[in-house]
Design a protein around this motif. Structure first.
Motif, mmCIF file in Angstrom:
data_model
loop_
_atom_site.group_PDB
_atom_site.id
_atom_site.type_symbol
_atom_site.label_atom_id
_atom_site.label_comp_id
_atom_site.label_asym_id
_atom_site.label_seq_id
_atom_site.Cartn_x
_atom_site.Cartn_y
_atom_site.Cartn_z
ATOM 1 N N GLY A 1 47.931 81.216 78.862
ATOM 2 C CA GLY A 1 47.083 80.085 79.199
ATOM 3 C C GLY A 1 46.935 79.031 78.136
ATOM 4 O O GLY A 1 46.006 78.222 78.189
ATOM 5 N N GLY A 2 47.848 78.979 77.196
ATOM 6 C CA GLY A 2 47.710 78.052 76.079
ATOM 7 C C GLY A 2 47.722 76.586 76.459
ATOM 8 O O GLY A 2 47.240 75.742 75.697
ATOM 9 N N GLN B 1 38.710 78.127 73.659
ATOM 10 C CA GLN B 1 39.019 79.523 73.952
ATOM 11 C C GLN B 1 40.341 79.598 74.703
ATOM 12 O O GLN B 1 40.561 78.867 75.666
ATOM 13 N N LEU B 2 41.238 80.470 74.261
ATOM 14 C CA LEU B 2 42.527 80.644 74.916
ATOM 15 C C LEU B 2 42.528 81.968 75.670
ATOM 16 O O LEU B 2 42.135 82.997 75.126
ATOM 17 N N THR B 3 42.966 81.918 76.935
ATOM 18 C CA THR B 3 42.977 83.101 77.778
ATOM 19 C C THR B 3 44.374 83.357 78.314
ATOM 20 O O THR B 3 45.009 82.451 78.872
ATOM 21 N N ASP B 4 44.871 84.571 78.141
ATOM 22 C CA ASP B 4 46.080 85.060 78.796
ATOM 23 C C ASP B 4 45.657 86.109 79.815
ATOM 24 O O ASP B 4 44.578 86.702 79.715
ATOM 25 N N VAL B 5 46.507 86.356 80.802
ATOM 26 C CA VAL B 5 46.230 87.382 81.805
ATOM 27 C C VAL B 5 47.419 88.336 81.875
ATOM 28 O O VAL B 5 48.561 87.896 82.057
ATOM 29 N N ASP C 1 48.146 97.977 88.620
ATOM 30 C CA ASP C 1 46.809 98.555 88.470
ATOM 31 C C ASP C 1 45.707 97.508 88.377
ATOM 32 O O ASP C 1 44.523 97.857 88.383
ATOM 33 N N GLY C 2 46.079 96.226 88.258
ATOM 34 C CA GLY C 2 45.070 95.178 88.177
ATOM 35 C C GLY C 2 45.358 94.184 87.069
ATOM 36 O O GLY C 2 46.448 94.179 86.479
ATOM 37 N N CYS C 3 44.373 93.328 86.792
ATOM 38 C CA CYS C 3 44.518 92.262 85.801
ATOM 39 C C CYS C 3 43.562 92.464 84.625
ATOM 40 O O CYS C 3 42.433 92.929 84.806
ATOM 41 N N GLU C 4 44.029 92.117 83.444
ATOM 42 C CA GLU C 4 43.217 92.153 82.232
ATOM 43 C C GLU C 4 43.263 90.784 81.587
ATOM 44 O O GLU C 4 44.335 90.222 81.360
ATOM 45 N N ARG C 5 42.089 90.227 81.297
ATOM 46 C CA ARG C 5 42.024 88.966 80.562
ATOM 47 C C ARG C 5 42.053 89.240 79.063
ATOM 48 O O ARG C 5 41.292 90.086 78.569
ATOM 49 N N LEU C 6 42.901 88.515 78.359
ATOM 50 C CA LEU C 6 43.029 88.646 76.914
ATOM 51 C C LEU C 6 42.603 87.315 76.304
ATOM 52 O O LEU C 6 43.234 86.284 76.553
ATOM 53 N N HIS D 1 49.243 93.725 73.124
ATOM 54 C CA HIS D 1 48.181 93.435 72.151
ATOM 55 C C HIS D 1 48.757 93.286 70.743
ATOM 56 O O HIS D 1 48.348 92.391 69.991
ATOM 57 N N ARG D 2 49.678 94.152 70.389
ATOM 58 C CA ARG D 2 50.321 94.067 69.070
ATOM 59 C C ARG D 2 51.069 92.740 68.928
ATOM 60 O O ARG D 2 50.995 92.071 67.890
ATOM 61 N N GLY D 3 51.816 92.355 69.958
ATOM 62 C CA GLY D 3 52.558 91.103 69.917
ATOM 63 C C GLY D 3 51.650 89.893 69.784
ATOM 64 O O GLY D 3 51.937 88.961 69.016
ATOM 65 N N ARG D 4 50.537 89.899 70.524
ATOM 66 C CA ARG D 4 49.594 88.785 70.440
ATOM 67 C C ARG D 4 48.952 88.724 69.061
ATOM 68 O O ARG D 4 48.761 87.636 68.505
ATOM 69 N N ASN D 5 48.610 89.864 68.493
ATOM 70 C CA ASN D 5 48.019 89.880 67.155
ATOM 71 C C ASN D 5 49.008 89.352 66.104
ATOM 72 O O ASN D 5 48.624 88.604 65.193
ATOM 73 N N TYR D 6 50.266 89.753 66.234
ATOM 74 C CA TYR D 6 51.297 89.248 65.318
ATOM 75 C C TYR D 6 51.403 87.724 65.416
ATOM 76 O O TYR D 6 51.457 87.015 64.402
#
Length: 273
Positions: free
Chosen positions: A177-178, A184-188, A193-198, A234-239
């Motif tokens: 979502g950049g 605030q930046l949101t990715d999905v 199994d469903g959706c998670e907002r990051l 999550h690891r990739g986003r943190n990097y």
């Protein structure tokens, strides 16, 4: 432990901030081993793309076959696949030699300027022959809008869009979502199994060229070492966040992120330590 072997199939960025160059830097910085099949050469810098020369599909096939047959592969990451013949060549060779490993598909279709990079025909081929084989696709909002044929104008529409993209056949979708405004930046991240907002705070920087390539390759490196999907994402986003936050401005336009933030300086003292 052997490094994860990541086969990257994408174009070259002469400026080093995106494309194959960003992919190699990312995979190496995370402890993996990067291999490549180059689909195009670009004359490119932080201000834009000045020229593109495509690679013959037969030679793209040969690059893939050469790497897979000798070195092996633990994960595949694709970037810009610019026409039907290239897409068919890549899909066919990967089915022959790498159907058993995860594919991370970054559907590069829209330049940072907003210009479309591939036509409707190539986009349809990507949907029909590449995406159904993907472990994960990583479109940004303009790319998702092009794939779905409708705009995605706010965060509230992102989960529906991510679920719609799952209908093309990938196991998971990371919708980035950049391109939306705000602090605030949101990715999905969407799976069966469903959706998670990051979510995280937006980093104020012009050193943001190649973020999509960098993120997809970071996730591919994690999947190549058999991390669970959510952990790899999550690891990739943190990097990537650390690479954005520590980047040194380069060039007159949108400069590269700091891919090497995981790497310690070497040999800068008289003792070589």
């Amino acid at each position: 432990m052997n490094p994860s072997r990541i086969l990257i199939i994408a174009g070259s960025d002469a400026g080093g901030g995106a494309g194959i160059q960003a992919d190699i830097k990312t995979v190496t910085a995370l402890g993996g081993y990067a291999m490549t099949a180059v689909t195009a050469l670009t004359a490119q810098n932080t201000c834009g793309v000045q020229g593109v020369v495509g690679v013959e599909p037969a030679f793209i096939r040969e690059q893939i076959r050469s790497v897979v047959s000798d070195l092996g592969v633990d994960c595949v990451k694709t970037g810009m696949l610019h026409d039907d013949a290239v897409i068919d060549a890549v899909a066919d060779e990967l089915q022959r030699g790498a159907a058993h490993v995860p594919w991370v598909v970054d559907p590069v279709m829209v330049a940072q300027s907003g210009a479309r990079l591939v036509g409707e025909g190539a986009m349809a081929r990507l949907r029909s022959v590449i995406m159904p084989q993907a472990r994960l696709i990583t479109p940004n909002l303009p790319e998702a809008a092009a794939l779905l044929g409708r705009p995605i104008d706010h965060v509230g529409e992102m989960e529906d869009a991510a679920r719609a993209l799952l209908a093309f056949g990938p196991e998971a979708v990371l919708l980035k979502g950049g391109h939306l405004g705000g602090g605030q930046l949101t990715d999905v991240l969407a799976t069966a199994d469903g959706c998670e907002r990051l979510e995280h705070a937006r980093i104020d920087t012009r050193s943001d060229h190649g973020t999509g390539c960098t993120l997809a390759s970071a996730i591919a490196e994690g999947l190549g070492r058999e991390l669970p999907l959510a952990h790899a994402v999550h690891r990739g986003r943190n990097y990537l966040q650390r690479a954005l936050a520590t980047a040194t401005p380069l060039g007159a336009g949108h400069g590269p992120v700091n891919h090497a933030h995981t790497v310690a300086a070497f040999g800068l003292t008289p003792t070589g330590r």
